[in-house]
Design a protein around this motif. Sequence first.
Motif, mmCIF file in Angstrom:
data_model
loop_
_atom_site.group_PDB
_atom_site.id
_atom_site.type_symbol
_atom_site.label_atom_id
_atom_site.label_comp_id
_atom_site.label_asym_id
_atom_site.label_seq_id
_atom_site.Cartn_x
_atom_site.Cartn_y
_atom_site.Cartn_z
ATOM 1 N N LYS D 42 1.353 -0.758 0.092
ATOM 2 C CA LYS D 42 0.123 -0.230 -0.121
ATOM 3 C C LYS D 42 0.551 0.681 0.206
ATOM 4 O O LYS D 42 0.630 1.875 -0.431
ATOM 5 C CB LYS D 42 -1.198 -0.163 1.097
ATOM 6 C CG LYS D 42 -1.701 -0.631 1.514
ATOM 7 C CD LYS D 42 -3.266 -1.383 2.441
ATOM 8 C CE LYS D 42 -1.727 -1.249 3.605
ATOM 9 N NZ LYS D 42 -1.223 -2.898 3.987
ATOM 10 N N SER D 43 1.987 1.381 0.636
ATOM 11 C CA SER D 43 2.400 2.525 0.714
ATOM 12 C C SER D 43 3.167 2.911 -0.569
ATOM 13 O O SER D 43 3.508 3.554 -0.801
ATOM 14 C CB SER D 43 3.759 2.238 2.624
ATOM 15 O OG SER D 43 3.250 2.253 3.085
ATOM 16 N N SER D 44 4.227 1.460 -1.178
ATOM 17 C CA SER D 44 4.609 1.666 -2.513
ATOM 18 C C SER D 44 3.712 2.268 -3.045
ATOM 19 O O SER D 44 4.398 2.968 -4.018
ATOM 20 C CB SER D 44 5.186 -0.093 -2.831
ATOM 21 O OG SER D 44 6.151 -0.025 -1.218
ATOM 22 N N PHE E 129 14.309 -4.535 4.814
ATOM 23 C CA PHE E 129 13.052 -4.882 3.717
ATOM 24 C C PHE E 129 11.825 -4.336 4.526
ATOM 25 O O PHE E 129 10.830 -5.263 3.906
ATOM 26 C CB PHE E 129 13.474 -6.099 2.916
ATOM 27 C CG PHE E 129 15.293 -6.414 1.812
ATOM 28 C CD1 PHE E 129 15.440 -4.690 1.724
ATOM 29 C CD2 PHE E 129 15.346 -6.817 2.600
ATOM 30 C CE1 PHE E 129 16.452 -4.824 1.312
ATOM 31 C CE2 PHE E 129 16.978 -6.797 1.304
ATOM 32 C CZ PHE E 129 17.450 -5.761 1.131
ATOM 33 N N SER E 131 8.267 -3.877 5.275
ATOM 34 C CA SER E 131 6.894 -2.698 5.891
ATOM 35 C C SER E 131 6.725 -2.525 7.095
ATOM 36 O O SER E 131 7.039 -2.737 8.609
ATOM 37 C CB SER E 131 5.493 -2.660 4.660
ATOM 38 O OG SER E 131 4.812 -3.663 5.826
ATOM 39 N N GLY E 133 3.775 -2.479 9.069
ATOM 40 C CA GLY E 133 3.569 -3.162 10.044
ATOM 41 C C GLY E 133 3.905 -4.800 10.171
ATOM 42 O O GLY E 133 4.259 -5.600 11.342
HETATM 43 N N1 ATP Z 1 12.627 0.954 2.252
HETATM 44 C C1 ATP Z 1 12.097 -0.676 1.686
HETATM 45 N N2 ATP Z 1 13.606 -0.356 1.143
HETATM 46 C C2 ATP Z 1 12.962 -2.119 0.611
HETATM 47 N N3 ATP Z 1 12.250 -3.070 0.133
HETATM 48 C C3 ATP Z 1 11.408 -2.386 1.088
HETATM 49 C C4 ATP Z 1 10.905 -0.648 1.528
HETATM 50 N N4 ATP Z 1 9.826 -0.774 2.082
HETATM 51 C C5 ATP Z 1 8.995 -1.551 1.879
HETATM 52 N N5 ATP Z 1 9.821 -2.653 1.631
HETATM 53 C C6 ATP Z 1 9.233 -3.978 0.997
HETATM 54 O O1 ATP Z 1 8.576 -3.495 0.130
HETATM 55 C C7 ATP Z 1 6.573 -4.805 0.221
HETATM 56 C C8 ATP Z 1 6.032 -4.118 0.659
HETATM 57 O O2 ATP Z 1 6.137 -2.279 1.584
HETATM 58 P P1 ATP Z 1 4.850 -0.839 1.726
HETATM 59 O O3 ATP Z 1 5.944 -0.668 2.589
HETATM 60 O O4 ATP Z 1 4.468 -0.869 1.070
HETATM 61 O O5 ATP Z 1 3.798 -2.263 1.942
HETATM 62 P P2 ATP Z 1 2.230 -2.141 3.046
HETATM 63 O O6 ATP Z 1 1.124 -3.165 2.275
HETATM 64 O O7 ATP Z 1 2.330 -0.408 3.462
HETATM 65 O O8 ATP Z 1 2.366 -2.536 4.318
HETATM 66 P P3 ATP Z 1 2.115 -1.575 5.901
HETATM 67 O O9 ATP Z 1 0.447 -2.319 6.263
HETATM 68 O O10 ATP Z 1 2.807 -2.696 6.731
HETATM 69 O O11 ATP Z 1 2.665 -0.427 6.073
HETATM 70 C C9 ATP Z 1 6.954 -5.632 1.678
HETATM 71 O O12 ATP Z 1 7.592 -6.778 1.509
HETATM 72 C C10 ATP Z 1 8.085 -4.696 2.242
HETATM 73 O O13 ATP Z 1 9.362 -6.037 2.560
#
Ligand code: ATP
Lengths: 221, 221, 241, 211, 211
Positions: D42-44, E129, E131, E133
């Motif tokens: 989601k954040s990505s 790596f 996120s 959560g």
């Molecule tokens: N700074 C980063 N560098 C490399 N990989 C990352 C980074 N941040 C997140 N990831 C990876 O990218 C994937 C997606 O992360 P993201 O932060 O977009 O998830 P999210 O849906 O926002 O989760 P959450 O609900 O925990 O916030 C995860 O598997 C995470 O391991």
Amino acid sequence: MTGFLQIIRRDLHLAFRQGMDSMMVVMFFVIAVVLFPFGVGPEANILARIAAGVIWVAALLSSMLSLERLFQTDYEDGSLELLTLSPMALEIIVLAKVVAHWLTTGLPLIVAAPLLAVLLNMNAEGFPILILALALGTPSLSLIGAVGAALILGSRRGGVLLALLILPLYIPVLIFGVSAVDAVVGGFEARAQLLILGGFLLGALALSPWAAAAALRQAVE
Amino acid sequence: MTGFLQIIRRDLHLAFRQGMDSMMVVMFFVIAVVLFPFGVGPEANILARIAAGVIWVAALLSSMLSLERLFQTDYEDGSLELLTLSPMALEIIVLAKVVAHWLTTGLPLIVAAPLLAVLLNMNAEGFPILILALALGTPSLSLIGAVGAALILGSRRGGVLLALLILPLYIPVLIFGVSAVDAVVGGFEARAQLLILGGFLLGALALSPWAAAAALRQAVE
Amino acid sequence: MLHRFANPTRFLRFADIIQPWMAVLTVGLGAAGLYLGLFASPADYQQGESVRIMYVHVPAAWMGLFCYMAMAAAAAVGLIWKHPLADLAAKATAPIGAGFTFLALVTGSLWGKPMWGTWWVWDARLTSMLVLLFLYLGYMALINAFDDPTRGIKASSILVLVGVVNVPIIKFSVDWWNTLHQPSSVMRMDGPTIDASMLWPLALMAVAFNTYYVWVMLIRIRTEVAATKVRSLRMKQAHGS
Amino acid sequence: MGEFTGNNLTCVRSERIVFSGLDFTLAGGGALVLVGSNGSGKSSLLRLMAGLLHPASGVIAFDGAETSEDPEAHSGRLHYVGHLDAVKPVLSVSENVAFWASLRSGGGNVPQALSALGINHLADVPGRFLSAGQKRRVNLARIVAAPAPLWLLDEPTTALDKQTIAGLERTIADHRGSGGMVVISTHSDLALDNFQTLDLGHFSAGRTGNP
Amino acid sequence: MGEFTGNNLTCVRSERIVFSGLDFTLAGGGALVLVGSNGSGKSSLLRLMAGLLHPASGVIAFDGAETSEDPEAHSGRLHYVGHLDAVKPVLSVSENVAFWASLRSGGGNVPQALSALGINHLADVPGRFLSAGQKRRVNLARIVAAPAPLWLLDEPTTALDKQTIAGLERTIADHRGSGGMVVISTHSDLALDNFQTLDLGHFSAGRTGNP
Ligand SMILES: Nc1ncnc2c1ncn2[C@@H]1O[C@H](COP(=O)(O)OP(=O)(O)OP(=O)(O)O)[C@@H](O)[C@H]1O
Ligand code: HEM
Ligand SMILES: Nc1ncnc2c1ncn2[C@@H]1O[C@H](COP(=O)(O)OP(=O)(O)OP(=O)(O)O)[C@@H](O)[C@H]1O
Ligand SMILES: [Mg+2]
Ligand SMILES: [Mg+2]
């Protein structure tokens, strides 16, 4: 343009509210210079011989140390992401931040330098040229350092890494800055050295905002 | 005791995983020393005269730079709160972190020092005593610096502020470290200087974990 | 930290009584000392009129050292007994002590130019005074480096206690360093033994500097108390109580 | 108002595909809620939309024009709220908000934004004295102060109390009422009407990180 | 198990009284939920309980003994979860959890803790790596790994998806079932049974920061 001025205003604001920010850089500069007599011994003629070199090296180190925080706090509190997402060109933002940084740290260094020259027994003829050379050299240091400061964002070893990246790039400024002073103290002209320092400044002004902006874009990915 | 070793293990682990942490401190040390021939000019006799002083000043500066992060990352990611809340005495934790820090940064400095002494044309008789003095002096620097590193947590001006706080306190180590080398190079004994350096080390070992722990406790308030 | 658990009214009442006396003493003794020093006392046969700098220089140097000790004592009281007024006293002393130290350095320098022909030499006494100035500046920088004033006070109290352990060590090392490199120092001040005509103004000035210190410190503590009140009033207003 | 679209997007982070083949379309006045378990991306996706990250493949477009062609124009029409609040400790609440508004054309209306978030009584309080939720409100006041058609909000309700969440829901409704778009990631249920949901779990390459 | 009490507590932050005259009592197996609007002092109270902050007046006691008398013993019996997750980017998930467990007597059971939080498949992934959560789950795994009777959790559900929140509720119930105590601050409703609520708004010196 208003955005450019707004950022300078904010950064000056932050620096002054935070109390003695610029004071601290100057104090580091002074202490670093004062360490040398302890290391080298108190003989006035030796100190006078190495004075210009010591002052320039200390200026390099203090400029480098103060640059470490140029983007760091903005990076840590999320402001950098928002600055990247503002409708202004990131290069302009970088330039504004560098200008504010030089005003709060480079300028005070120049003011303090003659005092240290007195402490180190430097020949009084060298004073005006020392100030002039610092005035041309320190903005280059800030500009070059900004690239380093942007590159290290998010790395876990701020200070030392920054030193490694930018000290080698500082060496040309150091060489010509010192040699300008030495020339005048030795009874020669320092025109050539000052022109070269000016050339460095123009080059840094043209290139480093781009490099730093690219590094910042990388850092907020 | 196991906790003490666990913390040392973790910090060494972090330092090695992060790639070249200790390398970086050494490289800063080398670059800072190498700046001098550029600043002072290449005359061998002047360089030899100031060699011990320059090496020690550079060791002070690199120790200081590397100390800035001693507690910083733990503070920023919340680990410091948890360490404070672990059932071990905070003084022991501080000591473990200082030991790990010295192993990864102080020790490499000592290894690199003779090389720089050669570069600066130092008299070869001084080499063993330079190493010995650094071996006694750098742990004191790490211990004193740990107090400063703990005090600046959460302040707005990391690097520069740390320098201002601890460089004045480093002066005694600098004086005796340099004078030990100068004495031997000048054909005297350096016993007294080494004993004093050892005394500083014992004093710092006894006092600074307490001061640093007190500073850490109020940093996490 | 002046919430309702550390009511400063008693201190303020005490300060009300002391402060005018200190002001009167400072002005009176200072004027007398200056008159005796600048006009009534003889010029030195070696140093000429420039010896008169001594009447400012020497007491200033004494006060620079004294204020550091006073600051350390106040900081210790603040840390151990958590007395907020002690914290404020330490904070208020720092700039005064730094000022005295700076004054000693400047007057010394001004004196050094005619006497030694140079503004500065790396003599042990001069150098340790310079380091003392840095200790003051470090303290003041640390106290102002935090967003939360209480945090700044606690951190800098620890610093000043560490510093107090180090002041004698620094002093001793610097003596040692200088004698090593420069055994017979030019500026060992074994001038003519001080006679009464010089001792009196010196003593008067020393006392005047002391009362000046107490006077200014009281003013600074008052300002600090007022500033704290204003801050907490503004906070209360903001948080609506 | 325009249309904000993503076409066949792939996101790669640290050499791992987070999601691929993702499409979205958002029209003026619309709302898109991103759901999915932790690590689903989601954040990505929000950072891709903002232009902070770049897609490994696929196209993001606003009104038919690729956003990567003119990133500054895209920045000018969006507001992003991430995990960090960008509140300077030494600036007062209103100075904090005013600075960010001043970088946008128009300059914005600071007092009105502060009262929309219920922090006008904190206007002169320095940022350092704020609690987690108060900082978050300052961050949200920033996006209310200077208007922009597209809001990208990453878990905006973090640390907010219930009353403020209700206020935020009203603010979002107003924004949409005047033709604005909003993309929100959230784990709690926000009361929005008439929204699309995008479950990131469907596009993730493999597991999603749940027991 | 013992009893955890606070008596007539006053908390002062940056020269302002946040709350005063606050009492609480928590027996073994009990749960205390802290509620109150933003800035009412929930985080501050949890830090007081952990011994990170010191009360301006009042006494916190465990089993009748003042906690400030022997802070290390108190640290040994509590786990604190704050806003920051203390996850080292270069250490793997299991190394992160194992380090914290190793500082406690016993050493703890890391694999079991990872599966309790549903992150055993991430055991070898470096912290950088993760996120938001996922990091939060690593932090929670830390407290499951090494047992301690008192849990202090400051908005523990931040960034967690619904499935994990349900898992957390079960974990807390297990902890309480074996006589543990828990203090939680939260803005969302956690499903706990048989808990006490403490509204910080009642003790704050003034209003609480809402519109
Ligand atoms: N700074 C980063 N560098 C490399 N990989 C990352 C980074 N941040 C997140 N990831 C990876 O990218 C994937 C997606 O992360 P993201 O932060 O977009 O998830 P999210 O849906 O926002 O989760 P959450 O609900 O925990 O916030 C995860 O598997 C995470 O391991
Ligand atoms: C920047 C330069 C100088 C500094 C920092 C300095 C510092 C000091 C200090 C710290 C003292 C107090 C010592 C004590 O009582 O323990 C002192 C005393 C004194 N200084 Fe200086 N000094 C300086 C220059 C000079 C010069 C140039 C002279 C005159 C030639 C001088 C003459 C004296 C005298 C006469 C005393 C009193 C002597 C005594 O107490 O025994 N000083 N100075
Ligand atoms: N680090 C700090 N320094 C000084 N004051 C603070 C600090 N953190 C919080 N405060 C103040 O203390 C009060 C209580 O803050 P606290 O963080 O305990 O609130 P909270 O109930 O946890 O709020 P939230 O729901 O927003 O997290 C607030 O009014 C805040 O302004
Ligand atoms: Mg996320
Ligand atoms: Mg909170």
